[in-house]
Design a protein around this motif. Structure first.
Motif, mmCIF file in Angstrom:
data_model
loop_
_atom_site.group_PDB
_atom_site.id
_atom_site.type_symbol
_atom_site.label_atom_id
_atom_site.label_comp_id
_atom_site.label_asym_id
_atom_site.label_seq_id
_atom_site.Cartn_x
_atom_site.Cartn_y
_atom_site.Cartn_z
ATOM 1 N N GLU A 71 0.819 -1.213 0.000
ATOM 2 C CA GLU A 71 0.000 0.000 0.000
ATOM 3 C C GLU A 71 0.852 1.263 0.000
ATOM 4 O O GLU A 71 0.636 2.178 -0.808
ATOM 5 N N VAL A 72 1.870 1.323 0.894
ATOM 6 C CA VAL A 72 2.701 2.526 0.944
ATOM 7 C C VAL A 72 3.545 2.654 -0.318
ATOM 8 O O VAL A 72 3.862 3.772 -0.759
ATOM 9 N N SER A 73 3.912 1.526 -0.916
ATOM 10 C CA SER A 73 4.688 1.567 -2.159
ATOM 11 C C SER A 73 3.870 2.188 -3.285
ATOM 12 O O SER A 73 4.363 3.026 -4.051
ATOM 13 N N GLN A 74 2.625 1.759 -3.401
ATOM 14 C CA GLN A 74 1.767 2.291 -4.463
ATOM 15 C C GLN A 74 1.513 3.786 -4.252
ATOM 16 O O GLN A 74 1.550 4.573 -5.206
ATOM 17 N N LYS A 75 1.296 4.171 -2.992
ATOM 18 C CA LYS A 75 1.081 5.594 -2.694
ATOM 19 C C LYS A 75 2.314 6.436 -3.007
ATOM 20 O O LYS A 75 2.201 7.613 -3.356
#
Length: 317
Positions: free
Chosen positions: A98-102
């Protein structure tokens, strides 16, 4: 044959049906392999193999990448993040995706659970169903994620490698009880792409049989840990194609101390024929390492399908 044994011996039909994705197209980007537990050890093997194939890569645990990616990637740098999770529900890995995509990274998920939480935060999903009777300990699923990741990194895996893995499994199973009986100290050694596989082998025996295990880069074992090697020890050496002579010298030293040595691709008390490049050797050895853990569990009278203190999915509150 119990459920764990069936999951190990019957995994090859699942390998044959695993996705065969196009390899990485951008060798200039940094590739970050992320996982927890077994998935992290597979990530380590994949990152080393990808680097050897000219693809810049690192491996990071899910919790670290979720909370502290700045320690592993320079500010402003974008990456291809490959997250590995059997269930697709492990909290740290899902949050890492999730944090990677954000952050604007391209995210690829390697999973054995279709439509799981991790797929919601992935731009690309590689899915391979695992054996339906697999218990808490990862066996077929670990091999499948390694297989998919190797193909993604441009490493060819086909029928020859699958046949070699089946042969290694049968050979180790034949020798396992005589190798393990009466021993209580277990060491797993490997280098390069085989270092992560050695760690995974140690984890499998630890989880299944509730035994304490150690894992080190092969040459580093001389730098302190070898003091524990004696007639109570079993050492598993995953021989590197680049370091056969050095690995064999260590095996000879260990045998002289009373250690039983299981050599994959080189000399030992028991020698298992394994050839090819280091990355492919890891996949060939993995099922054999799994049955080693199961046989030690049986010698101790333990049921490996549900080891003490473990759950199939680590979900944090």
């Amino acid at each position: 044959m119990n459920a764990t044994e069936r999951g190990i011996f019957e995994q090859f039909e699942f390998w044959a049906n695993a996705p065969n994705p196009a390899p990485f197209s951008d060798s200039t980007a940094i590739h970050v392999f992320v996982g927890c537990g077994t998935s992290f050890y597979i990530a380590q093997a994949l990152a080393a193999a990808a680097n050897a194939d000219g693809v810049q890569s690192i491996a990071v645990t899910g919790g670290e990448w979720w909370h502290r990616p700045h320690y592993y990637l320079a500010a402003g740098q974008t990456a291809h993040v490959i997250v590995l999770s059997r269930s697709g529900e492990s909290t740290e890995t899902v949050r890492a995706a999730e944090v990677s995509q954000k952050a604007g990274h391209h995210v690829t998920a390697l999973t054995c659970a279709e439509d799981s939480s991790i797929t919601r935060f992935a731009d690309t999903v590689l899915y391979a169903p695992t054996h339906p009777i697999e218990g808490i300990v990862m066996t077929a699923s670990a091999s499948l994620m390694l297989l998919m990741g190797m193909r993604l990194a441009g490493i060819t895996i086909g029928a020859a490698e699958i046949a070699a893995a089946e042969a290694a499994l049968e050979a180790v199973d034949t020798a396992a009880n005589s190798l393990l009986e009466g021993r209580s100290h277990f060491v797993f050694l490997g280098t390069g792409p085989l270092a992560g596989i050695a760690q995974e082998g140690g984890l499998k025996l630890q989880e299944m049989s509730l035994s304490y295990t150690q894992s080190y880069p092969t040459a580093d074992y001389r730098h302190g840990p070898i003091t524990l090697a004696d007639e109570r020890s079993v050492a598993v050496i995953l021989y590197s194609p680049e370091g056969q002579a050095d690995d064999a010298a260590l095996a000879k030293d260990l045998i002289s101390k009373g250690v039983r040595v299981l050599g994959f691709g080189g000399p030992g008390t028991v020698e298992i024929a394994v050839g090819g490049e280091a990355a492919a050797r890891g996949l060939v050895c993995l099922p054999a390492l799994q049955i080693l853990g199961e046989r030690e569990a049986q010698l101790k009278g333990l049921d490996s399908i549900s080891p003490r203190g473990l759950s199939k999915v680590v979900v944090l509150g």
